[in-house]
Motif scaffolding. Sequence first.
Motif, PDB file in Angstrom:
ATOM      1  N   TYR A  70       0.719  -1.237  -0.154  1.00 43.13           N
ATOM      2  CA  TYR A  70      -0.017   0.144   0.064  1.00 43.13           C
ATOM      3  C   TYR A  70       0.957   1.097   0.159  1.00 43.13           C
ATOM      4  N   TYR A  71       1.899   1.274   0.878  1.00 51.24           N
ATOM      5  CA  TYR A  71       3.033   2.401   0.838  1.00 51.24           C
ATOM      6  C   TYR A  71       3.546   2.621  -0.327  1.00 51.24           C
ATOM      7  N   PHE A  72       4.062   1.297  -1.121  1.00 48.18           N
ATOM      8  CA  PHE A  72       4.926   1.446  -1.987  1.00 48.18           C
ATOM      9  C   PHE A  72       4.060   2.086  -3.358  1.00 48.18           C
ATOM     10  N   PHE A  73       2.809   1.409  -3.541  1.00 53.81           N
ATOM     11  CA  PHE A  73       2.025   1.743  -4.751  1.00 53.81           C
ATOM     12  C   PHE A  73       1.421   3.073  -4.727  1.00 53.81           C
ATOM     13  N   GLY A  74       1.122   3.568  -3.435  1.00 54.47           N
ATOM     14  CA  GLY A  74       0.621   4.831  -3.090  1.00 54.47           C
ATOM     15  C   GLY A  74       1.825   6.089  -3.231  1.00 54.47           C
ATOM     16  N   ALA A  75       3.178   5.567  -2.767  1.00 57.33           N
ATOM     17  CA  ALA A  75       4.126   6.819  -2.776  1.00 57.33           C
ATOM     18  C   ALA A  75       4.437   7.040  -4.274  1.00 57.33           C
ATOM     19  N   PHE A  76       4.605   5.592  -4.954  1.00 57.56           N
ATOM     20  CA  PHE A  76       4.970   5.663  -6.620  1.00 57.56           C
ATOM     21  C   PHE A  76       3.811   6.530  -7.303  1.00 57.56           C
ATOM     22  N   TYR A  77       2.829   6.305  -7.165  1.00 55.68           N
ATOM     23  CA  TYR A  77       1.786   6.929  -7.856  1.00 55.68           C
ATOM     24  C   TYR A  77       1.509   8.286  -7.581  1.00 55.68           C
ATOM     25  N   LEU A  78       2.050   8.799  -6.356  1.00 48.91           N
ATOM     26  CA  LEU A  78       2.337  10.271  -6.086  1.00 48.91           C
ATOM     27  C   LEU A  78       3.593  10.828  -6.969  1.00 48.91           C
TER      28      LEU A  78
END
Length: 458
Positions: free
Chosen positions: A196-204
Amino acid sequence: MEHPSHSPKSKNKILQFLIYIRDRFDLEEGKEDELETIEYIRKNVEFKGANLWILIFAIFVASIGLNVNSTAVIIGAMLISPLMGPIMGIGMAAGINDFELLKRSLRNLGVAVFISILTSSIYFYFTPLDNAQSELLARTEPTIWDVLIALFGGLAGIVAGSRKEKSNAIPGVAIATALMPPLCTAGYGLATMNLYYFFGAFYLFFINSVFISLSTYLIVRFMKYPKKEFLDQKKEKRVQTYITIFTILTIVPSVYLAYGIVVRTLWQEQARRYVEVEMKFPKTQVLNSEADFSKEPRLIQVNLIGEELDAEMLEIIKGKATDYGLDQTEVIINQSGNGSTDFNVLRSDILKDLYERNEQVINDKNQRIALLESEVANYAQVRALGGEIAKEAKINHPGLQKFTLNRSLVTDLQSQKADTLLLAYAEFQPKPSKTESDKLVQWLKLRTKSDTVALILY
């Protein structure tokens, strides 16, 4: 008769005002030669040698800043970071139809992203501080404000880059758009296996990068930068087609994602207002609330504590959700006495948390009390000894008239350190010799078992 507002004098003033406004906002003034600007951006695209090492060091600094929750350290890392180069290179390449520059920019951005995530993953894998701090959590979910910051920040960056006099705007854009922290957060997600952190941060990071590139593209087209020319017309058309396809494939999904971010942000704000305005009661309070946009239907869950509300009142409150544009939203209200299992668990967790916090406070207070009791005991011991020592000192030094003994806090002004010192005050008649006073000091050290005794003679 001519209307006053249509007089030549009035028209002349309006024309002068319009010319003044145009001159104020004229981007041509102070503009660097287009080819120089293109070359300036082209040079900053490459990630190798010193640039790559600077990026690695900056990532370590940013990761430490996120780890210890230090905003100042994170800002410093963003100032060091050279990430803006390839992102602006993508927008420039799309604006001037330079397919080679586009490939170089994408390749170097890919290298930079890979190295950044790998570096931060290594750091977060080995760091003993593995709790997610507020600075880190803030980079796991983009909002509409992140999109706007990236867009306007990118506009400021390319305008500053096109000037003869380079300003501090580009480092400022790197800080405002916060490109590095999301990559570090993605590394944290990878190190802790939190997708969740990985994809959320990469999305940002992706959203920020696309809108910085988009703003660069818009300014390059607006300022009519010369497009790359090809001797082979077929090749030129093929390159333009590639650029167009790439631009559409990048921008259209990003605009769609940005629209989703806008919808979610507005919904969250309305949900917050709904709870804040509609759930104010004289003898009942909102303990906490949670708004979940990802569920279908969307969910607002509120936990109340205090006097229970009747079923009719609850239905009225739930019905008011539509007044805030929360039509397809389920509202769940838990009360302290309604037997809800979830709420009982929540109440148990809150009580446990309060107990643990109070226990820590009590332990801290006990430590402080123990320290104070020790200090008081030391002072009391010195005062008790003072009378006895004074009588003994009188026997050894007949000329001693007055004597007192106490502990005092002395500050060393050079080292800025404070220490406790045993202080003795003595009045003699007549004044003692140096040998006698030294003898008194040595005896006091032995008698009080102190390393240092300061003697004041009068």
